[in-house]
Write an enzyme that holds these catalytic residues in place. Structure first.
Site, PDB file in Angstrom:
ATOM      1  N   GLY A   1       1.752  -5.427  -4.742  1.00 30.02           N
ATOM      2  CA  GLY A   1       2.550  -5.487  -3.518  1.00 30.02           C
ATOM      3  C   GLY A   1       3.853  -6.212  -3.761  1.00 30.02           C
ATOM      4  O   GLY A   1       4.565  -5.956  -4.737  1.00 30.02           O
ATOM      5  N   GLY A   2       4.171  -7.160  -2.881  1.00 23.81           N
ATOM      6  CA  GLY A   2       5.447  -7.876  -2.948  1.00 23.81           C
ATOM      7  C   GLY A   2       5.651  -8.623  -4.245  1.00 23.81           C
ATOM      8  O   GLY A   2       6.787  -8.905  -4.635  1.00 23.81           O
TER       9      GLY A   2
ATOM     10  N   GLY B   1      27.464  12.724 -31.302  1.00 24.02           N
ATOM     11  CA  GLY B   1      27.760  11.736 -30.263  1.00 24.02           C
ATOM     12  C   GLY B   1      27.037  10.432 -30.515  1.00 24.02           C
ATOM     13  O   GLY B   1      27.529   9.348 -30.170  1.00 24.02           O
ATOM     14  N   ALA B   2      25.885  10.520 -31.153  1.00 27.20           N
ATOM     15  CA  ALA B   2      25.102   9.312 -31.421  1.00 27.20           C
ATOM     16  C   ALA B   2      25.861   8.364 -32.352  1.00 27.20           C
ATOM     17  O   ALA B   2      25.697   7.152 -32.284  1.00 27.20           O
ATOM     18  CB  ALA B   2      23.749   9.689 -32.014  1.00 27.20           C
TER      19      ALA B   2
HETATM   20  C1  HXC Z   1      -4.632 -13.597   1.585  1.00 27.67           C
HETATM   21  C2  HXC Z   1      -5.865 -13.091  -0.256  1.00 27.67           C
HETATM   22  C3  HXC Z   1      -4.964 -12.061  -0.615  1.00 27.67           C
HETATM   23  C4  HXC Z   1      -3.876 -11.849   0.247  1.00 27.67           C
HETATM   24  C5  HXC Z   1      -6.508 -12.125  -2.090  1.00 27.67           C
HETATM   25  N1  HXC Z   1      -6.804 -13.084  -1.213  1.00 27.67           N
HETATM   26  N2  HXC Z   1      -5.400 -11.482  -1.732  1.00 27.67           N
HETATM   27  N3  HXC Z   1      -5.687 -13.844   0.825  1.00 27.67           N
HETATM   28  N4  HXC Z   1      -3.742 -12.644   1.328  1.00 27.67           N
HETATM   29  N5  HXC Z   1      -2.976 -10.909  -0.025  1.00 27.67           N
HETATM   30  C6  HXC Z   1      -7.922 -14.008  -1.261  1.00 27.67           C
HETATM   31  C7  HXC Z   1      -9.246 -13.332  -0.981  1.00 27.67           C
HETATM   32  O1  HXC Z   1      -9.482 -13.315   0.390  1.00 27.67           O
HETATM   33  C8  HXC Z   1     -10.196 -14.253  -1.717  1.00 27.67           C
HETATM   34  O2  HXC Z   1     -10.410 -15.409  -0.931  1.00 27.67           O
HETATM   35  C9  HXC Z   1      -9.404 -14.698  -2.910  1.00 27.67           C
HETATM   36  O3  HXC Z   1      -8.035 -14.487  -2.578  1.00 27.67           O
HETATM   37  C10 HXC Z   1      -9.725 -13.910  -4.160  1.00 27.67           C
HETATM   38  O4  HXC Z   1      -9.654 -12.542  -3.847  1.00 27.67           O
HETATM   39  P1  HXC Z   1     -10.796 -11.518  -4.281  1.00 27.67           P
HETATM   40  O5  HXC Z   1     -10.545 -10.258  -3.560  1.00 27.67           O
HETATM   41  O6  HXC Z   1     -12.149 -12.154  -4.119  1.00 27.67           O
HETATM   42  O7  HXC Z   1     -10.515 -11.380  -5.821  1.00 27.67           O
HETATM   43  P2  HXC Z   1     -10.553 -10.083  -6.728  1.00 27.67           P
HETATM   44  O8  HXC Z   1     -11.830  -9.333  -6.504  1.00 27.67           O
HETATM   45  O9  HXC Z   1     -10.269 -10.545  -8.100  1.00 27.67           O
HETATM   46  O10 HXC Z   1      -9.362  -9.158  -6.251  1.00 27.67           O
HETATM   47  C11 HXC Z   1      -8.052  -9.594  -6.375  1.00 27.67           C
HETATM   48  C12 HXC Z   1      -7.116  -8.617  -5.628  1.00 27.67           C
HETATM   49  C13 HXC Z   1      -7.624  -8.441  -4.188  1.00 27.67           C
HETATM   50  C14 HXC Z   1      -7.092  -7.280  -6.355  1.00 27.67           C
HETATM   51  C15 HXC Z   1      -5.708  -9.226  -5.687  1.00 27.67           C
HETATM   52  O11 HXC Z   1      -7.857  -9.729  -3.598  1.00 27.67           O
HETATM   53  C16 HXC Z   1      -6.701  -7.683  -3.329  1.00 27.67           C
HETATM   54  O12 HXC Z   1      -6.651  -6.462  -3.384  1.00 27.67           O
HETATM   55  N6  HXC Z   1      -5.964  -8.408  -2.478  1.00 27.67           N
HETATM   56  C17 HXC Z   1      -5.074  -7.813  -1.543  1.00 27.67           C
HETATM   57  C18 HXC Z   1      -3.887  -7.193  -2.223  1.00 27.67           C
HETATM   58  C19 HXC Z   1      -2.906  -6.712  -1.210  1.00 27.67           C
HETATM   59  O13 HXC Z   1      -3.098  -5.655  -0.619  1.00 27.67           O
HETATM   60  N7  HXC Z   1      -1.910  -7.540  -0.927  1.00 27.67           N
HETATM   61  C20 HXC Z   1      -0.931  -7.326   0.095  1.00 27.67           C
HETATM   62  C21 HXC Z   1       0.091  -6.422  -0.515  1.00 27.67           C
HETATM   63  S1  HXC Z   1       1.297  -6.009   0.630  1.00 27.67           S
HETATM   64  P3  HXC Z   1     -11.763 -16.268  -1.022  1.00 27.67           P
HETATM   65  O14 HXC Z   1     -11.610 -17.289   0.046  1.00 27.67           O
HETATM   66  O15 HXC Z   1     -12.889 -15.325  -0.806  1.00 27.67           O
HETATM   67  O16 HXC Z   1     -11.785 -16.869  -2.397  1.00 27.67           O
HETATM   68  C22 HXC Z   1       2.596  -6.842   0.128  1.00 27.67           C
HETATM   69  C23 HXC Z   1       3.803  -6.448   0.862  1.00 27.67           C
HETATM   70  C24 HXC Z   1       4.982  -7.281   0.479  1.00 27.67           C
HETATM   71  O17 HXC Z   1       2.543  -7.647  -0.739  1.00 27.67           O
HETATM   72  C25 HXC Z   1       6.155  -6.387   0.278  1.00 27.67           C
HETATM   73  C26 HXC Z   1       7.399  -7.183   0.061  1.00 27.67           C
HETATM   74  C27 HXC Z   1       8.458  -6.299  -0.490  1.00 27.67           C
END
Ligand code: HXC
Length: 510
Positions: A169-170, A404-405
C-alpha cells in the site's frame, strides 16, 4: 532524583519492548530481526541516538484509545556509519504491524527534515502493513507529506530504502522515490495491492512472493537494486554501500585509504579480447582488474545484465561504472539496459560521482518487441543522461562501438572528457558484415565478392584509428595500462567545472 531516573529507565525499557516479547519472538521465528536490532547492526557501535521514543498515536476510533504503544511503530534517529552521520528510520512490525499513523508519519518527517537540513543520507528500513487502517485519511495525509519530502531531498542527499518484511500500500511509494531499494530474499515483499485484492480485481491467483518477492523485483520489475540472503547480510552490505556514497550533492565523494597503486599494470588485459570478434568475454573481469582492490558494488546485477552498473574506487575515490556486457546478448542496448544505465548515470551526476564507461556495444536491439516497447524513448534516456551529466566522464572503448550506441555510450560528441580506445576497438556505423551486405547488395549472390567487400569495410573501420584521426578518440591505449590511464584522467579532471544552461528542470524522455 533516584525515582526520576528509575522512571526514565522504566519508560525507555517499555518503549524498547515495542509490541511485546511475544511479537518479538514471532518476528525472530520468521527469520527477521526487530527494528532496534537492525539499527544496531547498521550503525557504528553505540552511535545511534533515538528520537521520539515516547510518541504515541492520537487515534480514538475503533478502541485505539485503549491501545497505545510508545514509539508508535517506527524507530527513528541518527547515528554514524563508519564515522559519517546517517539518519535512519526503521518500521517496527511488532507495533500495529509497523503501519503508518499520523504520529508515526510525523516521526519519519522529522528525520527526513533533519537529514535534508543537515545534508546527510537517510536510510529507511521497511517492514510494515501500509496505512494504519484505524486512522483512515490521517494516515493518507501522513504518507503524502513523507512522499513530498522524498521528492524535495532527491538529488540533494542519498536516500536508501531497505525492504525487510512486508511493504504494501502506501509504504511502497516512499521507497520508489528514493535512490536505491534493497530487499531481503524470502522474507520481504513489495506490492501496491496484495494477493487478495489481485484475486478480486483480476482473478489472478498469486502468492506474495510471486507478486512482489525479491526475485520478482530484482529480475523482472527492476524495482529493487539487489537482494541479500538475510537481515544481517543486508545491513552489512548497506554499511559497505554507504562508504561509496557522498553525504550530499556538494560534499564530494568520500576518500578511503588504498594500498592499490595507481600505476598498477595488468598485463592479462592485453589478451582479454578474443581473436574472434563474435566471441564474448566478461566485462566484469576488466572492471575488477582496473578498480581499487577489485572492490565493486554492483547495482541491479540481476536485471538487464547486458549492461553492468555499480560503484568502485580509483585511488580511494568513488567512481560510477557503466559497462556493456558482451556475455549477455552480446552487450546490445535494449530498453531495459538503457533505463538501467540512465538511472545510474543520473544518480552519479546528482552526487558528483565521476563516471567511467567501458564500451563494447554492437548497437541497439532490433525487433518489434523492442520498438513496440518504446526502445526509441528508452534509448534516449541513456543518451540524455550521459549528455546532461557534467561530472568527469572517462570512456574506454574495448571493442565494438557501433551505430547510435557509439554516440550514446559517453562518446566525445556528448561531452566525454577523456575517450580512450584499446587497439582492438572497432568504431563504425555497423559491423563489417552488415555494412557490406547493405552497400553491396548486388554482390550478395557471390560469396567471394561479398567476402572481399566485408574485408574492405573491416580494414577501413574495424579499428580505432579512423575515429582517432578525427579526434573522436583522445588516445589509443594499451589494455594493460587502463588503470593508470583512468587514474591520471580522473586527477586531471578533478576540478572540472561545466554548467548546463539555466532551466527549471530538464524534460528527460520519461
Ligand atoms: C493497522 C495493522 C495493519 C494496518 C497489520 N496490522 N497491518 N494494523 N493497520 N494496515 C496489525 C495486525 O492487525 C496485527 O495486529 C499485526 O499488525 C500483525 O499483522 P498480521 O496480519 O498478524 O501479520 P501477517 O500475517 O504477517 O500479515 C502482514 C500483512 C497483513 C500482510 C502486512 O497484516 C496485511 O495484509 N495488512 C494490511 C495491509 C493493508 O491492506 N494495508 C493498507 C494498505 S492501504 P495484532 O494486534 O494482531 O498483532 C494503504 C493506502 C495508502 O496503505 C496509500 C497512500 C498513497
Amino acid at each position: 532524583m533516584k525515582e526520576v531516573l528509575e522512571e526514565l529507565e522504566r519508560r525507555r525499557a517499555e518503549a524498547r519492548l515495542g509490541g511485546g516479547q511475544a511479537r518479538i519472538d514471532a518476528q525472530h521465528k520468521r527469520g527477521k530481526l526487530t527494528a532496534r536490532e537492525r539499527i544496531t547492526l547498521l550503525m557504528d557501535e553505540s552511535s545511534f541516538e533515538e528520537f521520539d521514543m515516547y510518541v504515541e498515536h492520537r487515534c480514538a476510533d475503533f478502541g485505539m484509545e485503549r491501545t497505545k504503544i510508545p514509539g508508535d511503530g517506527v524507530v527513528t534517529g541518527w547515528g554514524t556509519i563508519n564515522g559519517r552521520v546517517v539518519y535512519v528510520f526503521a518500521k517496527d512490525f511488532t507495533v500495529f504491524g509497523g503501519s503508518l499513523s499520523e504520529a508515526h508519519a510525523r516521526k519519519i518527517m522529522k528525520i527526513q527534515d533533519m537529514a535534508l537540513q543537515n545534508r546527510a543520507p537517510i536510510i529507511g528500513l521497511f517492514d510494515a502493513g501500509g496505512a494504519r487502517i484505524q486512522e483512515g485519511v490521517a494516515a493518507l495525509g501522513g504518507y503524502g507529506e513523507v512522499f513530498l519530502r522524498n521528492v524535495l531531498a532527491s538529488g540533494v542527499i542519498p536516500q536508501i530504502s531497505v525492504i525487510m518484511g512486508p511493504c504494501a500500500g502506501g509504504d511502497v511509494y516512499s521507497p520508489a522515490m528514493t535512490d536505491f531499494i534493497f530487499m531481503v530474499k524470502d522474507t520481504s515483499y513489495m506490492f501496491v495491492t496484495g494477493p487478495d485484492v489481485v484475486k478480486t480485481v483480476t482473478n489472478e491467483t498469486v502468492t506474495a512472493e510471486e507478486l512482489g518477492g525479491a526475485r520478482v523485483h530484482t529480475t523482472k520489475s527492476s524495482i529493487a537494486d539487489h537482494a541479500y540472503e538475510n537481515d544481517v547480510e543486508t545491513l552489512l552490505q548497506m554499511r559497505r554501500l554507504m562508504d561509496f556514497l557522498p553525504s550530499n550533492n556538494r560534499s564530494g565523494v568520500p576518500e578511503l585509504p588504498t594500498k592499490d597503486p595507481a600505476e598498477r599494470a595488468e598485463p592479462s588485459l592485453d589478451t582479454l579480447i578474443p581473436d574472434n570478434p563474435n566471441k564474448p568475454y566478461d566485462i566484469k573481469e576488466l572492471i575488477l582488474k582496473v578498480v581499487d582492490e577489485g572492490d565493486f558494488f554492483e547495482i541491479q546485477e540481476a536485471f538487464a545484465r547486458n549492461i553492468v552498473t555499480g560503484f568502485a574506487r580509483m585511488e580511494g575515490r568513488t567512481i560510477g561504472i557503466v559497462a556493456n556486457q558482451p556475455m549477455v546478448l552480446a552487450g546490445v542496448l535494449d530498453s531495459d539496459a538503457s533505463r538501467k544505465g540512465a538511472r545510474f548515470v543520473r544518480f552519479c551526476d546528482c552526487f558528483e560521482i565521476p563516471i567511467i564507461t567501458f564500451v563494447d556495444v554492437p548497437g541497439f536491439l532490433p525487433g518489434t518487441a523492442q520498438e513496440y516497447g518504446g526502445l526509441i524513448k528508452h534509448g534516449a534516456k541513456l543518451l540524455f543522461a550521459f549528455s546532461e551529466a557534467t561530472v568527469p566522464k572517462v570512456t574506454v572503448i574495448t571493442r565494438k562501438a557501433y551505430g547510435g550506441a557509439y554516440d550514446v555510450m559517453s562518446s566525445k560528441h556528448i561531452r566525454g572528457d577523456v575517450n580512450y580506445a584499446w587497439p582492438t576497438a572497432e568504431i563504425a556505423v555497423m559491423g563489417p558484415k552488415g555494412a557490406a551486405e547493405i552497400l553491396y547488395r548486388a554482390d550478395l549472390s557471390d560469396p567471394t565478392k561479398i567476402a572481399a567487400r566485408i574485408k574492405e569495410y573491416q580494414d577501413r573501420f574495424a579499428n580505432p584509428f579512423t575515429a582517432a584521426e578525427r579526434g573522436y578518440i583522445d588516445e589509443v591505449i594499451l589494455p594493460r595500462n587502463t588503470r593508470r590511464r583512468i587514474c591520471r584522467a580522473l586527477n586531471m579532471l578533478r576540478h572540472k567545472t561545466v554548467e548546463n544552461p539555466w532551466k527549471k528542470h530538464d524534460n528527460i524522455p520519461l
